[in-house]
Design a protein around this motif. Sequence first.
Motif, PDB file in Angstrom:
ATOM      1  N   HIS A  87       0.917  -1.270   0.037  1.00  0.00           N
ATOM      2  CA  HIS A  87      -0.038  -0.091   0.002  1.00  0.00           C
ATOM      3  C   HIS A  87       0.948   1.188  -0.009  1.00  0.00           C
ATOM      4  O   HIS A  87       0.869   2.013  -0.906  1.00  0.00           O
TER       5      HIS A  87
ATOM      6  N   HIS B 178       1.730   4.516  -2.878  1.00  0.00           N
ATOM      7  CA  HIS B 178       1.787   5.786  -2.647  1.00  0.00           C
ATOM      8  C   HIS B 178       3.061   6.473  -2.890  1.00  0.00           C
ATOM      9  O   HIS B 178       3.184   7.413  -3.370  1.00  0.00           O
TER      10      HIS B 178
ATOM     11  N   GLU C 185      -5.527   7.301  -2.680  1.00  0.00           N
ATOM     12  CA  GLU C 185      -5.687   6.171  -2.172  1.00  0.00           C
ATOM     13  C   GLU C 185      -6.075   5.244  -3.338  1.00  0.00           C
ATOM     14  O   GLU C 185      -5.865   3.677  -3.198  1.00  0.00           O
TER      15      GLU C 185
ATOM     16  N   SER D 220      -2.526   3.611  -3.964  1.00  0.00           N
ATOM     17  CA  SER D 220      -2.075   2.619  -2.981  1.00  0.00           C
ATOM     18  C   SER D 220      -2.963   1.372  -2.861  1.00  0.00           C
ATOM     19  O   SER D 220      -2.493   0.322  -2.924  1.00  0.00           O
TER      20      SER D 220
END
Length: 444
Positions: free
Chosen positions: A239, A243, A267, A270
Motif C-alpha cells: 500500500h 503511494h 488512495e 495505493s
Amino acid sequence: NIELFREENIPLQAEMAVAQQQFGQITGAMMVTVNGEEYTLQQATKFLENADRNLREEVYHKIQGRRLQDTGKLNELYDKLIDLRNREAQNAGFENYRDYRFKELGRFDYTKEDCYQFHEAVKLHVLPLVNEIYRKKKEKLGLPDLRPWDMEAEPEGTKPLRPFTTGDDLLQKSIDCFEKLRPFFGQCLQKMQALNHLDLESRKGKAPGGYNCPLAESGAPFIFMNAAGQMSDVTTMLHEGGHAVHSFLAHPLALTGFKEYPMEIAEVASMAMELFTMDHWESFFDNAADLQRAKEHQLERVITIFPWIAVIDKFQHWIYEHPVHTHEERTAAWVATLLEFQDDVINYSGLENYRSNAWQRQLHLFEVPFYYIEYGIAQLGAIGMWMQYKKNAEQALDNYCEALSLGATKTLPELYKTAGLEFDFSPEKIKVLMEFVKGEMEKL
Ligand SMILES: [Zn+2]
C-alpha cells in the motif's frame, strides 16, 4: 479559503482545535488487562486473532466494556464539536455544517446526492457479497454461530501466515514482487533503499503506525512502518509502496502544490497496488495453501469495509442536518443506520449496548468530519483498476502511471478518466465491480 473565511470564526476554530485533541486523550488512556498484563485497546485487538474462542470473547467484552465507561465523556465532546461546527457554518452563511464542510474539503466533483447514491449502492450490491463472505467464514471456522469476536480468527490448528522474517526480508520480497509487476515499480523501492528512505522494522519505543511521506525537494518519498512478520505488514508495505510510486511519478511536475493530490486519487494509487501485486505474491509464499489464504483474506478486507464506510458517512449527514438533538435521538439515528447496513450472518444478540455506542470509536467523526467516504470511493477506483488489469495488464498499468503522473493538475473526473475509470459511484456501476470481485473470489 477566502469564500469561507469569517473573522468571527477564528475563536470558534481555536476552540475546536483544542476540543478535537480530547478524543485522542480520552481513547488513548483506555487500557484493559489480559492475563495479568495491561494493554491499550489497539494492542489488545491481537487477542481477537487467537485460536482460543473463550479468550477472544473475554477480550472482546473487556475492550467494549472499557469503551462504555467513557460514553458520557465522548457524547459531551461530540455535542461540543457539533455545536461549534454548526455555528462556524452558519457564520459563513451556510444552512448546515455538511454543506460548509464539503466546500472546505474542496469537494467540487461530487455532491451529497452522490454520497446518498453510494450508500444505496453499498446496501444493494455490496451487502450480499459481505453476507456470502461471512457465511463462508462461519463454515470454515466450523462454528454454530458467528460472533463479532470470531471475525479475525482462523480455524483451530491453523498457523498465522509468516510471509517474511526481518524488515530487510520484507523489502527484498517487496522489490521482487514490484519488479515482476513492472520493473519501474521495483526501481522506485530500490531508489528509496539506496537513499535510506525506508524504516520498516518494529522496535521498542518506535512510534506506532505506517505511512508514506512524500518529500517535496528530492521527490523520493519515505516509508515508515512497524513490521513484525505479519501478513498485514505485507499489505501495508504494498500500500505504502503504491503511494511512493505515485510520488515518484508526480515529481517532475513543476509546482509543489500540484503534488498535493486528493485522497480520492491518492488512495487509488495505493489500494490498486495491493490488488495488482496479488498475481505476484509468490514472492512472499512458497506454498499454494498460504498464498490462497492470503489472497482470500485480502479480498475479504477490501469488501467488508464498505458497509462501515457507508454507516459512518450516512450518520454524519443526519448529525449535521439535525445539529440540535438529544443523546437518545442520536443513538436512535445511529442504530437505525447501523441496522440498515447490517449483515445477516453475525449474531449480535446481547451486544446491543456496545453496538448502540459503536460510533464513538471512529476517530474521523471527532477529528476530521466527513473525511471517510474517500476511502470507499478510492477502493471502488482500485477495484476498477484491477478489473482493467485482469483484462489487459499492460494497458491498465500504463493508464495507472499516466493518471498518477498528472498529480493534482486535473479534476478528479479527469484523473479517473486518464486511469481508464469513470468517476461514478452509482448502484449500476458498483454492481459491475462487485460481480467482478465475486468472480475473482470464486477463481481463487
Ligand atoms: Zn493510503
